[in-house]
Design a protein around this motif. Structure first.
Motif, PDB file in Angstrom:
ATOM      1  N   LEU A 139       9.353  31.145 -47.082  1.00 38.94           N
ATOM      2  CA  LEU A 139       9.744  30.442 -45.861  1.00 38.94           C
ATOM      3  C   LEU A 139      10.461  29.139 -46.186  1.00 38.94           C
ATOM      4  O   LEU A 139      11.483  28.802 -45.561  1.00 38.94           O
ATOM      5  CB  LEU A 139       8.508  30.165 -45.004  1.00 38.94           C
ATOM      6  N   LEU A 140       9.957  28.396 -47.166  1.00 40.08           N
ATOM      7  CA  LEU A 140      10.573  27.126 -47.552  1.00 40.08           C
ATOM      8  C   LEU A 140      11.986  27.352 -48.096  1.00 40.08           C
ATOM      9  O   LEU A 140      12.920  26.631 -47.733  1.00 40.08           O
ATOM     10  CB  LEU A 140       9.710  26.428 -48.606  1.00 40.08           C
ATOM     11  N   VAL A 141      12.147  28.363 -48.961  1.00 40.35           N
ATOM     12  CA  VAL A 141      13.461  28.614 -49.564  1.00 40.35           C
ATOM     13  C   VAL A 141      14.472  29.055 -48.512  1.00 40.35           C
ATOM     14  O   VAL A 141      15.605  28.551 -48.469  1.00 40.35           O
ATOM     15  CB  VAL A 141      13.347  29.686 -50.674  1.00 40.35           C
ATOM     16  N   VAL A 142      14.084  29.984 -47.662  1.00 37.75           N
ATOM     17  CA  VAL A 142      15.011  30.498 -46.655  1.00 37.75           C
ATOM     18  C   VAL A 142      15.378  29.411 -45.642  1.00 37.75           C
ATOM     19  O   VAL A 142      16.559  29.224 -45.310  1.00 37.75           O
ATOM     20  CB  VAL A 142      14.406  31.729 -45.949  1.00 37.75           C
ATOM     21  N   THR A 143      14.374  28.678 -45.148  1.00 39.33           N
ATOM     22  CA  THR A 143      14.651  27.614 -44.174  1.00 39.33           C
ATOM     23  C   THR A 143      15.514  26.529 -44.782  1.00 39.33           C
ATOM     24  O   THR A 143      16.476  26.055 -44.156  1.00 39.33           O
ATOM     25  CB  THR A 143      13.328  27.016 -43.661  1.00 39.33           C
ATOM     26  N   GLY A 144      15.190  26.117 -46.016  1.00 42.06           N
ATOM     27  CA  GLY A 144      15.993  25.089 -46.680  1.00 42.06           C
ATOM     28  C   GLY A 144      17.423  25.523 -46.886  1.00 42.06           C
ATOM     29  O   GLY A 144      18.361  24.742 -46.678  1.00 42.06           O
ATOM     30  N   THR A 145      17.616  26.775 -47.293  1.00 41.78           N
ATOM     31  CA  THR A 145      18.971  27.297 -47.493  1.00 41.78           C
ATOM     32  C   THR A 145      19.771  27.284 -46.197  1.00 41.78           C
ATOM     33  O   THR A 145      20.942  26.863 -46.169  1.00 41.78           O
ATOM     34  CB  THR A 145      18.900  28.731 -48.048  1.00 41.78           C
ATOM     35  N   ILE A 146      19.153  27.735 -45.118  1.00 43.30           N
ATOM     36  CA  ILE A 146      19.848  27.744 -43.818  1.00 43.30           C
ATOM     37  C   ILE A 146      20.254  26.331 -43.418  1.00 43.30           C
ATOM     38  O   ILE A 146      21.389  26.096 -42.980  1.00 43.30           O
ATOM     39  CB  ILE A 146      18.944  28.379 -42.747  1.00 43.30           C
ATOM     40  N   LEU A 147      19.346  25.382 -43.570  1.00 45.06           N
ATOM     41  CA  LEU A 147      19.645  23.999 -43.158  1.00 45.06           C
ATOM     42  C   LEU A 147      20.752  23.386 -44.015  1.00 45.06           C
ATOM     43  O   LEU A 147      21.644  22.700 -43.494  1.00 45.06           O
ATOM     44  CB  LEU A 147      18.376  23.153 -43.244  1.00 45.06           C
ATOM     45  N   ILE A 148      20.711  23.625 -45.330  1.00 40.16           N
ATOM     46  CA  ILE A 148      21.731  23.045 -46.215  1.00 40.16           C
ATOM     47  C   ILE A 148      23.113  23.617 -45.896  1.00 40.16           C
ATOM     48  O   ILE A 148      24.095  22.872 -45.743  1.00 40.16           O
ATOM     49  CB  ILE A 148      21.365  23.310 -47.690  1.00 40.16           C
ATOM     50  N   THR A 152      26.203  21.653 -43.917  1.00 39.47           N
ATOM     51  CA  THR A 152      27.499  21.460 -44.575  1.00 39.47           C
ATOM     52  C   THR A 152      28.638  21.993 -43.712  1.00 39.47           C
ATOM     53  O   THR A 152      29.697  21.352 -43.589  1.00 39.47           O
ATOM     54  CB  THR A 152      27.499  22.163 -45.946  1.00 39.47           C
ATOM     55  N   MET A 153      28.441  23.145 -43.115  1.00 39.67           N
ATOM     56  CA  MET A 153      29.483  23.703 -42.240  1.00 39.67           C
ATOM     57  C   MET A 153      29.703  22.813 -41.015  1.00 39.67           C
ATOM     58  O   MET A 153      30.846  22.609 -40.576  1.00 39.67           O
ATOM     59  CB  MET A 153      29.107  25.124 -41.814  1.00 39.67           C
ATOM     60  N   LEU A 166      23.502  13.623 -37.886  1.00 39.85           N
ATOM     61  CA  LEU A 166      22.765  14.856 -37.597  1.00 39.85           C
ATOM     62  C   LEU A 166      23.010  15.926 -38.658  1.00 39.85           C
ATOM     63  O   LEU A 166      22.064  16.561 -39.157  1.00 39.85           O
ATOM     64  CB  LEU A 166      23.166  15.397 -36.217  1.00 39.85           C
ATOM     65  N   ALA A 167      24.290  16.150 -38.992  1.00 44.12           N
ATOM     66  CA  ALA A 167      24.630  17.245 -39.899  1.00 44.12           C
ATOM     67  C   ALA A 167      24.306  16.920 -41.355  1.00 44.12           C
ATOM     68  O   ALA A 167      23.614  17.681 -42.041  1.00 44.12           O
ATOM     69  CB  ALA A 167      26.110  17.602 -39.758  1.00 44.12           C
ATOM     70  N   GLU A 168      24.819  15.781 -41.826  1.00 39.09           N
ATOM     71  CA  GLU A 168      24.728  15.468 -43.250  1.00 39.09           C
ATOM     72  C   GLU A 168      23.405  14.813 -43.615  1.00 39.09           C
ATOM     73  O   GLU A 168      22.772  15.180 -44.614  1.00 39.09           O
ATOM     74  CB  GLU A 168      25.901  14.563 -43.648  1.00 39.09           C
ATOM     75  N   ARG A 231      34.129  23.190 -46.068  1.00 42.61           N
ATOM     76  CA  ARG A 231      33.708  24.590 -45.857  1.00 42.61           C
ATOM     77  C   ARG A 231      33.681  25.369 -47.171  1.00 42.61           C
ATOM     78  O   ARG A 231      32.780  26.186 -47.396  1.00 42.61           O
ATOM     79  CB  ARG A 231      34.650  25.268 -44.862  1.00 42.61           C
ATOM     80  N   VAL A 232      34.655  25.123 -48.040  1.00 43.82           N
ATOM     81  CA  VAL A 232      34.649  25.778 -49.353  1.00 43.82           C
ATOM     82  C   VAL A 232      33.387  25.389 -50.123  1.00 43.82           C
ATOM     83  O   VAL A 232      32.728  26.238 -50.738  1.00 43.82           O
ATOM     84  CB  VAL A 232      35.915  25.406 -50.150  1.00 43.82           C
ATOM     85  N   ILE A 233      33.048  24.105 -50.080  1.00 41.05           N
ATOM     86  CA  ILE A 233      31.818  23.658 -50.725  1.00 41.05           C
ATOM     87  C   ILE A 233      30.614  24.343 -50.095  1.00 41.05           C
ATOM     88  O   ILE A 233      29.672  24.754 -50.780  1.00 41.05           O
ATOM     89  CB  ILE A 233      31.696  22.118 -50.637  1.00 41.05           C
ATOM     90  N   GLY A 234      30.634  24.511 -48.770  1.00 43.33           N
ATOM     91  CA  GLY A 234      29.549  25.207 -48.086  1.00 43.33           C
ATOM     92  C   GLY A 234      29.392  26.638 -48.558  1.00 43.33           C
ATOM     93  O   GLY A 234      28.263  27.118 -48.748  1.00 43.33           O
ATOM     94  N   PHE A 235      30.512  27.327 -48.781  1.00 47.23           N
ATOM     95  CA  PHE A 235      30.439  28.704 -49.277  1.00 47.23           C
ATOM     96  C   PHE A 235      29.921  28.748 -50.716  1.00 47.23           C
ATOM     97  O   PHE A 235      29.205  29.682 -51.101  1.00 47.23           O
ATOM     98  CB  PHE A 235      31.817  29.375 -49.182  1.00 47.23           C
ATOM     99  N   ILE A 236      30.270  27.736 -51.521  1.00 47.64           N
ATOM    100  CA  ILE A 236      29.728  27.655 -52.883  1.00 47.64           C
ATOM    101  C   ILE A 236      28.213  27.479 -52.831  1.00 47.64           C
ATOM    102  O   ILE A 236      27.467  28.126 -53.579  1.00 47.64           O
ATOM    103  CB  ILE A 236      30.381  26.481 -53.652  1.00 47.64           C
TER     104      ILE A 236
END
Length: 458
Positions: A139-148, A152-153, A166-168, A231-236
């Motif tokens: 749960l921590l990994v998935v939630t953290g990944t979604i938020l990061i 970024t997007m 709010l975003a950054e 956005r490119v950084i977000g995809f990375i």
């Protein structure tokens, strides 16, 4: 040199015996005692045990493999987590310049975006630590990944100050806080003597991220603009975070009814004193990373382009410093190695005052990046080594990082106030004095732990 073997690092079970004693009690070899399978528990967190109900966490710690493909896969996952949390935060300097030039944000308000992000990266660990102990790793990994990734997007779409907050600051900072501590905690369940080295390799992801992501931004932003570069950084970030999402898997038995705060931590005096020393050390340790580029450009030591690559040099040295010295830390002890790195930190912090040309500034910056990289790699290792109960590793690491988050929050504003009044001489003195005093306090913690034995491996 006499050894000190804390239970969390050396695999002592609940009765104070080692792994060989555990084998004698069960009549099985370690490989037979724990035949690991993936048994899902609590929102996808895994318990690698065929008969989990018959084993406690101490027995699992006593049979850590200290290698193997699965253990080194966790190191790769930890590298990815550090790349996408601390490595991502290392890119904020380039964003700050863009915000002040293109959006006309006041420099102090622009720096607050990164300051809040760094604060939450540490502070959120305090809430995430007990969740890890309770078995909610997935749960921590998935939630953290979604938020990061989401943060970024959304950053690429921001045009107003409050939107960046709010975003950054909030989204990325909190997402990083849910995941950044997982590398040292998960690796501690797989490694014994190789743990400092494994954690050093994983922690080098922060330095690598601090090199790659700013260069990606610097090369792409003039060509495709700020929004698409972000956005490119977000995809990375998304691509590299898929590794821990799919494969991060601690060897642990989730504790039922885990308390949010471990009250025994506040009476564990070596732990308390160590955190106080950490707090003081971190008030100044990050300062050169924030100010060396400005120092080089304003004093006409280097051009803006070369100043950018001085920061890259520091991050590259930081990545190397997190790995190479840890080949010997298992021989002299991680706590001893950490103190050596902190002593070197304040020596090189004071040395910035004497760096008045490009060559000397690059040399001092590289050495400073290397020794602080070693410190940051070993910091959670020592915290885990001071933990008396392997079931409380996540909670203890969360308490530690949550506490020192306030030092991270205060560090940059204090250094900025000093710079405006005392110039860069005051900045370097602040970095040197705080890291020196912090080293002294952490040395007291070591003496308390070893009962004043100066030659003990710990």
């Amino acid at each position: 040199m006499t050894d000190v073997k804390p239970s969390c690092l050396e695999g002592i079970d609940a009765n104070g015996t080692d792994s060989e004693s555990a084998v004698e009690r069960t009549g099985a070899k370690p490989a037979e005692m724990v035949r690991f399978t993936a048994t899902p528990e609590k929102n996808g967190a895994t318990v690698e045990s065929e008969n989990a109900s018959q084993l406690d966490q101490a027995t699992l710690m006593a049979t850590r493999p200290n290698g193997g493909w699965k253990a080194w896969l966790q190191v790769a996952c930890g590298f990815s987590l550090m790349f996408n949390t601390y490595g991502l935060i290392n890119t904020f300097g380039i964003y700050q310049n863009y915000y002040t030039e293109q959006f006309r944000f006041d420099p102090s308000r622009a720096s607050l975006i990164g300051g809040l992000q760094s604060f939450l990266l540490f502070f959120a660990n305090g809430a995430a630590g007990p969740l890890y102990d309770a078995g909610y790793t997935r749960l921590l990994v998935v939630t953290g990944t979604i938020l990061i990734v989401f943060g970024t997007m959304m950053q690429s779409l921001c045009t107003e100050y409050w939107q960046f907050i709010l975003a950054e600051s909030l989204c990325i900072g909190f997402g990083g806080g849910l995941t950044s501590f997982l590398s040292p905690t998960v690796l501690s369940t797989y490694f014994t003597t190789l743990y400092p080295l494994a954690q050093g390799i994983a922690a080098s992801g922060a330095g690598v991220g601090g090199i790659i992501l700013p260069i990606v931004y610097r090369e792409l932003e003039p060509k495709i603009g700020f929004p698409w570069t972000v956005r490119v950084i977000g995809f990375i970030l998304l691509a590299t975070l898929l590794l821990p999402v799919l494969f991060l898997q601690p060897r642990m038995i989730p504790g039922a009814g885990r308390k949010f705060i471990d009250k025994t931590a506040f009476t564990d005096w070596p732990f308390v004193v160590f955190l106080c020393g950490n707090f003081i050390y971190l008030l100044g340790a990050f300062t050169p990373f924030f100010y060396v580029e400005v120092y080089a450009v304003q004093n006409k030591i280097a051009s803006a382009d070369l100043g950018f690559y001085i920061i890259s040099t520091m991050n590259a040295a930081s990545a190397i410093g997190r790995i190479l010295p840890n080949f010997v830390s298992s021989y002299i002890g991680p706590f001893n190695m950490l103190l050596l790195s902190s002593i070197s930190t304040f020596v090189f912090a004071f040395a910035f005052e004497g760096a008045h040309n490009v060559a000397s500034l690059i040399v001092v910056s590289a050495f400073y990046g290397g020794v602080t990289g070693l410190f940051f790699a070993l910091q959670p290792v020592v915290v885990i080594g001071l933990c008396p109960d392997p079931k409380l590793i996540g909670t203890r690491v969360g308490i530690a990082l949550g506490f020192i988050s306030f030092a991270v929050l205060a560090s940059n504003p204090i250094a900025g106030a000093i710079q405006s009044r005392g110039g860069f001489v005051g900045v370097w003195l602040w970095a040197g004095v705080t890291t020196a005093v912090g080293t002294g306090v952490m040395s007291v913690s070591r003496l308390m732990k070893t009962k004043s034995n100066f030659f003990m491996k710990v």
